[in-house]
Design a protein around this motif. Structure first.
Motif, PDB file in Angstrom:
ATOM      1  N   THR A  20     -14.255 118.422  28.993  1.00 19.99           N
ATOM      2  CA  THR A  20     -14.239 117.577  27.803  1.00 19.99           C
ATOM      3  C   THR A  20     -14.098 118.445  26.562  1.00 19.99           C
ATOM      4  O   THR A  20     -14.569 119.588  26.523  1.00 19.99           O
ATOM      5  CB  THR A  20     -15.518 116.732  27.699  1.00 19.99           C
ATOM      6  N   THR A  21     -13.421 117.915  25.567  1.00 23.89           N
ATOM      7  CA  THR A  21     -13.350 118.548  24.260  1.00 23.89           C
ATOM      8  C   THR A  21     -13.715 117.495  23.227  1.00 23.89           C
ATOM      9  O   THR A  21     -13.080 116.446  23.155  1.00 23.89           O
ATOM     10  CB  THR A  21     -11.939 119.107  23.974  1.00 23.89           C
ATOM     11  N   LEU A  22     -14.759 117.777  22.467  1.00 24.11           N
ATOM     12  CA  LEU A  22     -15.244 116.853  21.444  1.00 24.11           C
ATOM     13  C   LEU A  22     -14.860 117.359  20.062  1.00 24.11           C
ATOM     14  O   LEU A  22     -14.835 118.570  19.814  1.00 24.11           O
ATOM     15  CB  LEU A  22     -16.766 116.710  21.528  1.00 24.11           C
ATOM     16  N   PHE A  23     -14.570 116.426  19.169  1.00 20.79           N
ATOM     17  CA  PHE A  23     -14.246 116.743  17.775  1.00 20.79           C
ATOM     18  C   PHE A  23     -15.383 116.229  16.896  1.00 20.79           C
ATOM     19  O   PHE A  23     -15.763 115.065  17.002  1.00 20.79           O
ATOM     20  CB  PHE A  23     -12.928 116.085  17.385  1.00 20.79           C
ATOM     21  N   GLU A  24     -15.889 117.084  16.045  1.00 20.84           N
ATOM     22  CA  GLU A  24     -17.015 116.697  15.201  1.00 20.84           C
ATOM     23  C   GLU A  24     -16.672 115.486  14.345  1.00 20.84           C
ATOM     24  O   GLU A  24     -17.527 114.621  14.098  1.00 20.84           O
ATOM     25  CB  GLU A  24     -17.439 117.858  14.300  1.00 20.84           C
ATOM     26  N   SER A  25     -15.439 115.396  13.891  1.00 20.86           N
ATOM     27  CA  SER A  25     -15.000 114.292  13.033  1.00 20.86           C
ATOM     28  C   SER A  25     -13.639 113.791  13.494  1.00 20.86           C
ATOM     29  O   SER A  25     -12.863 114.541  14.109  1.00 20.86           O
ATOM     30  CB  SER A  25     -14.889 114.755  11.566  1.00 20.86           C
ATOM     31  N   LEU A  26     -13.362 112.545  13.183  1.00 15.82           N
ATOM     32  CA  LEU A  26     -12.016 112.033  13.406  1.00 15.82           C
ATOM     33  C   LEU A  26     -11.087 112.597  12.335  1.00 15.82           C
ATOM     34  O   LEU A  26     -11.492 112.759  11.184  1.00 15.82           O
ATOM     35  CB  LEU A  26     -12.002 110.508  13.336  1.00 15.82           C
ATOM     36  N   LYS A 105     -28.381 117.874  23.670  1.00  6.98           N
ATOM     37  CA  LYS A 105     -27.275 117.195  22.986  1.00  6.98           C
ATOM     38  C   LYS A 105     -27.031 117.793  21.606  1.00  6.98           C
ATOM     39  O   LYS A 105     -26.939 117.094  20.597  1.00  6.98           O
ATOM     40  CB  LYS A 105     -27.545 115.695  22.881  1.00  6.98           C
ATOM     41  N   ALA A 106     -26.918 119.105  21.592  1.00  5.60           N
ATOM     42  CA  ALA A 106     -26.815 119.827  20.325  1.00  5.60           C
ATOM     43  C   ALA A 106     -25.500 119.601  19.596  1.00  5.60           C
ATOM     44  O   ALA A 106     -25.439 119.711  18.366  1.00  5.60           O
ATOM     45  CB  ALA A 106     -27.014 121.326  20.577  1.00  5.60           C
ATOM     46  N   HIS A 107     -24.435 119.299  20.340  1.00 11.48           N
ATOM     47  CA  HIS A 107     -23.112 119.178  19.725  1.00 11.48           C
ATOM     48  C   HIS A 107     -22.499 117.843  20.128  1.00 11.48           C
ATOM     49  O   HIS A 107     -22.151 117.631  21.287  1.00 11.48           O
ATOM     50  CB  HIS A 107     -22.211 120.337  20.172  1.00 11.48           C
ATOM     51  N   CYS A 108     -22.367 116.955  19.150  1.00 14.44           N
ATOM     52  CA  CYS A 108     -21.884 115.598  19.424  1.00 14.44           C
ATOM     53  C   CYS A 108     -20.619 115.313  18.614  1.00 14.44           C
ATOM     54  O   CYS A 108     -20.472 115.807  17.489  1.00 14.44           O
ATOM     55  CB  CYS A 108     -22.954 114.559  19.073  1.00 14.44           C
ATOM     56  N   GLY A 109     -19.763 114.509  19.194  1.00 11.11           N
ATOM     57  CA  GLY A 109     -18.536 114.180  18.482  1.00 11.11           C
ATOM     58  C   GLY A 109     -17.702 113.158  19.223  1.00 11.11           C
ATOM     59  O   GLY A 109     -18.184 112.454  20.110  1.00 11.11           O
ATOM     60  N   ALA A 110     -16.432 113.093  18.858  1.00 11.45           N
ATOM     61  CA  ALA A 110     -15.510 112.088  19.388  1.00 11.45           C
ATOM     62  C   ALA A 110     -14.561 112.710  20.396  1.00 11.45           C
ATOM     63  O   ALA A 110     -14.156 113.862  20.268  1.00 11.45           O
ATOM     64  CB  ALA A 110     -14.699 111.472  18.242  1.00 11.45           C
ATOM     65  N   THR A 111     -14.217 111.935  21.416  1.00  8.76           N
ATOM     66  CA  THR A 111     -13.189 112.318  22.381  1.00  8.76           C
ATOM     67  C   THR A 111     -11.853 111.741  21.917  1.00  8.76           C
ATOM     68  O   THR A 111     -11.734 110.544  21.709  1.00  8.76           O
ATOM     69  CB  THR A 111     -13.523 111.763  23.779  1.00  8.76           C
ATOM     70  N   LEU A 112     -10.869 112.591  21.737  1.00 11.62           N
ATOM     71  CA  LEU A 112      -9.557 112.162  21.261  1.00 11.62           C
ATOM     72  C   LEU A 112      -8.498 112.363  22.333  1.00 11.62           C
ATOM     73  O   LEU A 112      -8.534 113.343  23.081  1.00 11.62           O
ATOM     74  CB  LEU A 112      -9.135 112.958  20.020  1.00 11.62           C
ATOM     75  N   LEU A 113      -7.559 111.444  22.395  1.00 12.12           N
ATOM     76  CA  LEU A 113      -6.350 111.593  23.183  1.00 12.12           C
ATOM     77  C   LEU A 113      -5.162 111.430  22.240  1.00 12.12           C
ATOM     78  O   LEU A 113      -5.172 110.566  21.364  1.00 12.12           O
ATOM     79  CB  LEU A 113      -6.278 110.527  24.278  1.00 12.12           C
ATOM     80  N   ILE A 164     -15.326 121.117  18.791  1.00 14.29           N
ATOM     81  CA  ILE A 164     -14.585 121.657  17.656  1.00 14.29           C
ATOM     82  C   ILE A 164     -15.204 121.140  16.372  1.00 14.29           C
ATOM     83  O   ILE A 164     -15.276 119.926  16.158  1.00 14.29           O
ATOM     84  CB  ILE A 164     -13.102 121.258  17.738  1.00 14.29           C
ATOM     85  N   ALA A 165     -15.675 122.046  15.527  1.00 14.65           N
ATOM     86  CA  ALA A 165     -16.387 121.682  14.303  1.00 14.65           C
ATOM     87  C   ALA A 165     -15.411 121.445  13.153  1.00 14.65           C
ATOM     88  O   ALA A 165     -14.309 121.999  13.115  1.00 14.65           O
ATOM     89  CB  ALA A 165     -17.381 122.783  13.932  1.00 14.65           C
ATOM     90  N   GLY A 166     -15.840 120.599  12.213  1.00 19.91           N
ATOM     91  CA  GLY A 166     -15.053 120.383  11.003  1.00 19.91           C
ATOM     92  C   GLY A 166     -15.075 118.946  10.543  1.00 19.91           C
ATOM     93  O   GLY A 166     -15.310 118.032  11.339  1.00 19.91           O
ATOM     94  N   ASP A 167     -14.855 118.751   9.222  1.00 18.35           N
ATOM     95  CA  ASP A 167     -14.759 117.394   8.711  1.00 18.35           C
ATOM     96  C   ASP A 167     -13.366 116.839   9.009  1.00 18.35           C
ATOM     97  O   ASP A 167     -12.533 117.501   9.633  1.00 18.35           O
ATOM     98  CB  ASP A 167     -15.077 117.341   7.211  1.00 18.35           C
TER      99      ASP A 167
END
Length: 209
Positions: A20-26, A105-113, A164-167
């Motif tokens: 899985t790769t999560l993005f901090e923000s959309l 659950k230290a790093h949470c975000g969105a799953t994007l395709l 992946i961190a970032g706004d």
């Protein structure tokens, strides 16, 4: 993993045992909960030799709020983002909670395709999780990467869990700068079925015609 129901309803890339790769923000861009590309009946098409075909079809409702697979209707929480360079889709779980990795659950975000819509075909691409993990380790991307295939995990493939961190602006910039962040070959190909086409029959398991 390649069935559309799994893809859309359990945010496939966050399923236990899968990379899985999560993005901090959309990413910033024009966003909507639905667009004309998605509603309708679809046939998932095998993309690899020997891959088992999804039995039957799936249907996305006119408002993109319901997914029906094998006559079972389930709520769909879909966000579509057009960055002007590419289009992406995010699917949230029924709880509305973000996906997370890391201890506690230290790093949470969105799953994007990433997706492409052309005529009666939609192609869905998942991140190149191995590339992302390497990019985070080298400092090319800011975030967190860990391996999930240790501790007795029953998998023959490497399992990557990335964040992946970032706004929103930073994520949009990274996506433009690094098109290689997503795989070049589609994970899922969907072909639209005519509105009056009969549902596809499940393959016979008895060997009879």
């Amino acid at each position: 993993m390649r069935a559309l129901a799994a893809l859309l309803l359990i945010a496939m890339l966050g399923v236990s045992g899968c990379s899985t790769t999560l993005f901090e923000s959309l990413p910033t861009g024009a966003s909507t909960g639905c667009d004309p590309a998605w509603p309708g009946r679809w046939q998932p098409v095998a993309t690899e030799p020997g891959e088992r075909q999804h039995p039957g079809s799936v249907e996305v409702s006119a408002d993109c709020r319901t997914l029906t697979d094998n006559a079972k209707a389930k709520p769909l929480h879909l966000t579509l983002i057009d960055t002007g360079k590419a289009r992406y889709g995010e699917v949230r779980s029924d709880s509305g909670e973000p996906d997370c990795i890391g201890e506690g659950k230290a790093h949470c975000g969105a799953t994007l395709l990433r997706y492409e819509h052309e005529g009666d075909t939609i192609r869905l691409y998942d991140p190149d999780h191995a590339w992302v993990a390497t990019a985070i380790a080298s400092g090319k991307l800011k975030g967190h990467a860990e391996r999930g295939d240790g501790d007795g995990a029953k998998t023959s493939e490497p399992v990557y869990r990335n964040f992946i961190a970032g706004d929103g602006k930073r994520i949009a910039s990274l996506l433009r700068k690094h098109p290689e962040l997503f795989n070049r070959e589609p994970l899922v190909v969907l072909r639209r079925l005519a509105a009056d086409a009969p549902p596809a029959a499940a393959p016979s398991t008895t060997g009879e015609p």
